[in-house]
Design an enzyme around this catalytic site. Structure first.
Site, mmCIF file in Angstrom:
data_model
loop_
_atom_site.group_PDB
_atom_site.id
_atom_site.type_symbol
_atom_site.label_atom_id
_atom_site.label_comp_id
_atom_site.label_asym_id
_atom_site.label_seq_id
_atom_site.Cartn_x
_atom_site.Cartn_y
_atom_site.Cartn_z
ATOM 1 N N LYS A 124 -0.005 41.532 93.813
ATOM 2 C CA LYS A 124 -0.970 40.430 93.912
ATOM 3 C C LYS A 124 -1.554 40.202 92.529
ATOM 4 O O LYS A 124 -1.603 41.120 91.708
ATOM 5 C CB LYS A 124 -2.109 40.822 94.860
ATOM 6 C CG LYS A 124 -1.670 41.099 96.287
ATOM 7 C CD LYS A 124 -2.205 40.006 97.226
ATOM 8 C CE LYS A 124 -1.805 40.251 98.654
ATOM 9 N NZ LYS A 124 -2.575 41.340 99.260
ATOM 10 N N HIS A 127 -7.061 39.034 89.440
ATOM 11 C CA HIS A 127 -7.818 37.784 89.310
ATOM 12 C C HIS A 127 -9.174 38.024 88.652
ATOM 13 O O HIS A 127 -9.524 39.146 88.301
ATOM 14 C CB HIS A 127 -7.943 37.097 90.662
ATOM 15 C CG HIS A 127 -8.579 37.954 91.712
ATOM 16 N ND1 HIS A 127 -9.908 38.272 91.698
ATOM 17 C CD2 HIS A 127 -8.041 38.575 92.786
ATOM 18 C CE1 HIS A 127 -10.173 39.038 92.739
ATOM 19 N NE2 HIS A 127 -9.054 39.248 93.402
ATOM 20 N N HIS A 130 -11.349 40.858 89.779
ATOM 21 C CA HIS A 130 -10.978 42.202 89.326
ATOM 22 C C HIS A 130 -11.501 42.468 87.926
ATOM 23 O O HIS A 130 -11.666 43.614 87.526
ATOM 24 C CB HIS A 130 -9.456 42.390 89.361
ATOM 25 C CG HIS A 130 -8.923 42.560 90.749
ATOM 26 N ND1 HIS A 130 -8.004 41.699 91.295
ATOM 27 C CD2 HIS A 130 -9.195 43.480 91.700
ATOM 28 C CE1 HIS A 130 -7.737 42.089 92.534
ATOM 29 N NE2 HIS A 130 -8.446 43.163 92.803
HETATM 30 N N1 ARG Z 1 -7.764 47.094 96.040
HETATM 31 C C1 ARG Z 1 -9.001 46.607 96.564
HETATM 32 C C2 ARG Z 1 -9.162 45.117 96.262
HETATM 33 O O1 ARG Z 1 -8.592 44.611 95.329
HETATM 34 C C3 ARG Z 1 -10.202 47.325 96.010
HETATM 35 C C4 ARG Z 1 -10.217 48.822 96.221
HETATM 36 C C5 ARG Z 1 -11.592 49.339 96.213
HETATM 37 N N2 ARG Z 1 -11.701 50.762 96.290
HETATM 38 C C6 ARG Z 1 -11.641 51.500 97.367
HETATM 39 N N3 ARG Z 1 -11.783 52.794 97.257
HETATM 40 N N4 ARG Z 1 -11.477 50.973 98.550
HETATM 41 O O2 ARG Z 1 -9.900 44.458 96.976
#
Ligand code: ARG
Length: 563
Positions: A124, A127, A130
């Protein structure tokens, strides 16, 4: 020099109260004629059985006033007037001796802190949201480390879950290999979006996706090889961005890392009687805490996002023995983290209270609309490249003969974006407007960078001055304000730690730049006949540069010497 602390220590010589408490009681008076610090005596009246103004007047007579211009008493207060010359000399010298360490300490005493940030999803786009977690996390890491904490930086990659089954199915049907090699993430996104469109028409595709995820979980070699390829291709793109931002991690253990580490927490929850069946799924009920149930296993037995977070927290506690685990994740995931932390607490892990979700607001664009739906997401590498090219335009206009313009544009342009992200308290939404971000006159990265470069050019112009500096000659309002601001660096860092808020440091840097510009507009550095005054001013400029550099470093921005 910490005058507040000194004041507390001086008071301590005459009072049975510890220095920290005294420091907490000391106030900064609202008007300069009341001194730089004031100590109120009301709370002593009871234990000393005297009226507060008598206590104040007696204290004032007894206190060691060395290093102060004077100590007075006004009613129930003891008022301390800092000796400006001493204060300035101590502050500037301390900065120039400590250099890049100025503002740091060992307060953290090696305590283990985890900062989890960035955590983009494989296949993905990375963006603009992030970017928030990436720069906030990076800055928290730097701030904590600077104060002596031992920080582990974790990138919890989104590299597991049923979507990878769908992606494998989509790959087998529709991939364009050439496009995949050229622009991996956009090709993966394209086939993923197509999968959803097609599945709307033919629901059996969903089953196929689930089947492939099952294979992946069971270690089927073809499924694993494809997943690994998607992961590597995506990471290559993410790493370009991390390189541009100068961001790194100690651990890249993402969600897939916990694939074989979930059984024990599931078993534990089961044994502790916390897991119940609900529509075939296994959940922990949280209605008592006004939350929907936390799903731990889906009806097909597959794990889910929360399961992996539970396993990750258990693993991290065991591996890093943290005193604080900070999760820098958007505020839309607040419920998820509340659920996960609550489940850990219910399972009897009292350290769950040390797991902290650090949320942030969303990014909106003044010009373009930001939407994921149509696939026209604003990609971060494009955004950063645009920042660099726009900055280059400004430089070409303002200073066309500058050496290595590209290099400068890169630092200033990317720095401008980072600065914007860290300027306001993190929970506020960001409205992204190029005109504002790159404005050299606003409260922006370029403004601070330009202030720094200008100060550096003053230093180059005046060269070395061998004469002793006489800091007692820096008595003007502007000079003293600047010194006082420089003195407050560490206090701002500690406050940023308390609030888990890098913007405290960003705002502090803006204050330094403003105080410096006020000073420089009112006083000359180069054209001063009194050499000991000139030398003191030069040192003040040097100290200012050092503090701006250290401050920007803590929010992940590099300075440039010329621009
Ligand atoms: N990968 C997730 C996202 O982009 C965020 C992860 C956040 N961290 C966690 N420990 N759940 O939305």
């Amino acid at each position: 020099m910490d005058y507040k602390k000194l004041t507390a220590e001086r008071l301590k010589e005459h009072l049975e109260i510890d220095v920290d408490t005294l420091e907490g009681l000391i106030e900064v008076p609202p008007r300069p004629e009341m001194g730089d610090y004031a100590f109120p005596c009301f709370q002593l009246a009871k234990s000393l059985k005297k009226a507060p103004n008598i206590i104040a007047s007696e204290l004032k007579d007894k206190i060691n006033a060395e290093g102060y211009e004077k100590v007075e008493n006004l009613g129930p207060y003891v008022n301390f007037f800092v000796d400006k010359g001493t204060f300035t000399k101590n502050t500037v010298n301390k900065i120039l001796v400590e250099k890049e360490c100025y503002g740091s300490s060992t307060i953290g005493d090696g305590e283990n802190i985890i900062v989890e940030y960035s955590s983009p999803n494989i296949a993905k786009p990375f963006h603009v949201g992030h970017l928030s977690t990436t720069v906030i996390g990076n800055s928290l890491y730097k701030i904590f480390s600077f104060e002596g904490y031992n920080v582990e930086r974790i990138n919890h990659l989104g590299d597991w879950g049923t979507q990878f089954g769908k992606l494998i199915s989509a790959y087998k049907r529709w991939v364009d290999e050439e496009a995949l090699e050229k622009h991996p993430i956009s090709e993966l996104l394209r086939i993923y979006v197509k999968f959803h469109d097609e599945a709307d028409k033919d629901p059996s595709l969903e089953d196929e996706g689930r089947m492939y995820f099952k294979k992946l979980e069971q270690g089927d070699s073809e499924a694993v090889a494809l997943w690994d390829r998607f992961r590597k291709l995506s990471l290559k793109e993410f790493n370009n961005i991390y390189e541009m931002l100068n961001v790194d991690f100690d651990s890249w253990a993402g969600e897939s890392f916990y694939n074989d580490k979930m059984d024990s927490i599931v078993k534990e929850l089961e044994e502790k009687g916390l897991l119940v069946e609900s529509n075939g799924a296994k959940v922990v009920m949280l209605d008592e805490y006004n939350m929907p149930p936390c799903i731990v296993l889906k009806s097909d037995g597959a794990s889910i996002y929360a399961t992996r977070d539970l396993a990750a927290a258990m693993y991290r506690k065991k591996t890093y023995d943290f005193s604080k685990a900070i999760y820098v994740v958007g505020k839309d995931q607040a419920l998820h983290f509340n659920q996960v932390f609550k489940v850990l607490e219910l399972a009897g892990h009292d350290w769950a209270k040390n797991c902290i979700h650090v949320p942030f607001g969303i990014v909106r664009f003044a010009e373009k609309k930001l939407s994921t739906r149509k696939g026209d997401v604003i990609l971060l590498d494009e955004l950063l490249s645009e920042a660099v090219s726009k900055t280059l335009e400004v430089i070409n206009e303002k200073n066309p003969t500058l050496d290595n313009k590209e290099e400068v544009a890169k630092k200033v342009g990317i720095g401008a974006v980072v600065f914007t992200y860290l300027r306001n308290s993190r929970e506020r939404d960001i409205v992204f407007d190029w005109k504002e971000i790159l404005n050299f006159e606003g409260e922006t990265g370029p403004y601070v960078q330009y202030t720094y470069a200008r100060a550096k050019s003053i230093l180059r112009k005046v060269g070395e001055v061998s004469e002793e500096s006489d800091f007692s000659k820096l008595q003007s309002k502007e000079e003293f304000e600047l010194v006082k601001t420089l003195d407050g660096f560490q206090a701002s860092i500690l406050y940023a730690i308390e609030k888990l808020e890098p913007s405290v440091v960003t705002r502090y840097i803006i204050d330094v730049a403003k105080a410096f510009n006020k000073f420089y507009n009112a006083h000359s550095v180069a054209n001063v006949d009194d050499i000991s005054l000139k030398s003191a001013r030069i040192k003040l400029v040097e100290a200012t540069c050092q503090v701006i550099k250290n401050g920007l470093g803590l929010i992940g921005i590099e300075t440039v010497e010329k621009m």
